[in-house]
Write an enzyme that holds these catalytic residues in place. Structure first.
Site, mmCIF file in Angstrom:
data_model
loop_
_atom_site.group_PDB
_atom_site.id
_atom_site.type_symbol
_atom_site.label_atom_id
_atom_site.label_comp_id
_atom_site.label_asym_id
_atom_site.label_seq_id
_atom_site.Cartn_x
_atom_site.Cartn_y
_atom_site.Cartn_z
ATOM 1 N NE ARG A 150 -3.491 -2.333 2.780
ATOM 2 C CZ ARG A 150 -3.165 -3.481 3.372
ATOM 3 N NH1 ARG A 150 -1.953 -3.640 3.888
ATOM 4 N NH2 ARG A 150 -4.052 -4.468 3.452
ATOM 5 C CE LYS A 174 -5.596 -0.920 5.491
ATOM 6 N NZ LYS A 174 -6.924 -1.122 4.881
ATOM 7 C CG HIS A 246 -5.227 0.960 -3.942
ATOM 8 N ND1 HIS A 246 -4.372 0.957 -2.849
ATOM 9 C CD2 HIS A 246 -6.030 -0.115 -3.783
ATOM 10 C CE1 HIS A 246 -4.679 -0.060 -2.071
ATOM 11 N NE2 HIS A 246 -5.669 -0.734 -2.615
ATOM 12 N NE ARG A 249 -3.327 -3.675 -1.307
ATOM 13 C CZ ARG A 249 -2.657 -4.466 -0.477
ATOM 14 N NH1 ARG A 249 -1.333 -4.502 -0.553
ATOM 15 N NH2 ARG A 249 -3.280 -5.202 0.409
ATOM 16 C CG HIS A 272 -5.953 -9.031 1.278
ATOM 17 N ND1 HIS A 272 -6.213 -9.372 -0.040
ATOM 18 C CD2 HIS A 272 -5.898 -7.673 1.298
ATOM 19 C CE1 HIS A 272 -6.314 -8.277 -0.770
ATOM 20 N NE2 HIS A 272 -6.120 -7.238 0.007
ATOM 21 C CE1 TYR A 281 -6.778 -7.043 -7.015
ATOM 22 C CE2 TYR A 281 -6.705 -8.208 -4.925
ATOM 23 C CZ TYR A 281 -6.612 -7.040 -5.639
ATOM 24 O OH TYR A 281 -6.368 -5.856 -4.990
#
Length: 300
Positions: A150, A174, A246, A249, A272, A281
């Site tokens: 990211r 994150k 983005h 990514r 993730h 995806y």
């Protein structure tokens, strides 16, 4: 709003920074959403956060929809306020969270946009490599495409996080989660050239620090700064249409799956928490295969 509310918001922001380790971009979004709700409270003559009711929130939602905001944007605003109220519950400043009663609007499913191989070549061709800033921009583009990290994770990258011997980076993601992501020979060469011939010159008039990517003054490059650079690269290329940073990514994940990578590997590389976030995806690659078939099979 009174000063107590501002102090409360400040402590909530510190909580997001220190305990949740959210990116600056995410924190700014939270702050904007909450301040926007404070303005609504003023307009509705709601004196205190504890006086907000479910009926008030319904009125607020109606106003948001009248602005023709996307469902995803409305969901984000409600999520920000729900988190803010949950924080106040944690601090025992109130006894219930009226936002817990709100049903999030159903978000329309959109397949993520990505760059095709030829488009990526155009992006790389748009980068100059004969200046220190050009070397930085090229290295930035190579790393984002090579790792799928990211923009916020990229801005937080430090010198010690990059292992040139193993060609891996340690990504601080994150929720204080860390992961190792490999990068290939193209990114390796670009990063080395940037460190040797770009970063050193950019740092010449700045105090020493260990952030990997720096701005033109030698200071740490922010997530917003990275977005500006990527948008400029896109503008300088011959690509047209709606493009956002983005997409690099999305491109990373899509190209891996197209070339045979398994879903679990891509999930780990992207950081993730849930496989469902990665599965979108597969729809992209399936659509790509369908279009290729329809365009090239003689009896399609």
């Amino acid at each position: 709003m009174n000063i107590d509310v501002n102090i409360l918001l400040k402590s909530f922001i510190e909580y997001l920074q220190i305990e949740r380790n959210y990116s600056q971009y995410t924190i700014e979004s939270y702050q904007h959403d909450i301040n926007e709700f404070f303005l609504f409270m003023n307009e509705q003559k709601i004196a205190s956060l504890t006086e907000v009711t479910y009926a008030d929130i319904r009125i607020y939602l109606t106003l948001l929809y009248k602005k023709n905001l996307a469902r995803k944007t409305v969901s984000r605003k409600i999520s920000s306020l729900r988190s803010f109220y949950n924080y106040m519950l944690r601090e025992k400043l109130l006894t219930d969270n009226p936002f817990s009663l709100v049903t999030m609007p159903k978000i329309e499913k959109r397949l993520p946009d990505f760059f095709y191989g030829d488009e990526m070549k155009q992006l790389f061709a748009a980068c100059e490599t004969d200046t220190s800033l050009g070397l930085r921009n090229y290295a930035l583009l190579e790393l984002l495409y090579a790792t799928g990290i990211r923009v916020g994770e990229c801005s937080g990258l430090r010198l010690k996080d990059v292992d040139f011997f193993l060609s891996t980076i340690l990504v601080h993601g994150k929720g204080q989660k860390e992961r190792y992501v490999p990068f290939g020979s193209f990114a390796h060469d670009a990063l080395e050239k940037y460190i040797q011939n770009g970063r050193r010159l950019l740092m010449k008039n700045h105090d020493s620090h260990d952030f990997f990517f720096v701005n033109f003054r030698g200071g740490p490059l922010t997530a917003r700064g990275i977005r500006v650079i990527l948008n400029k690269i896109i503008e300088d290329s011959s690509l047209k249409g709606k493009i956002h940073p983005h997409m690099l990514r999305h491109t990373f994940a899509t190209h891996l799956l197209e070339n045979g990578a398994d879903m679990r590997t891509v999930q780990e590389l992207l950081g993730h928490a849930n496989l469902s976030s990665t599965q979108v995806y597969t729809h992209v690659t399936n659509e790509y295969l369908r279009r290729s078939y329809m365009n090239h099979h003689p009896r399609a």
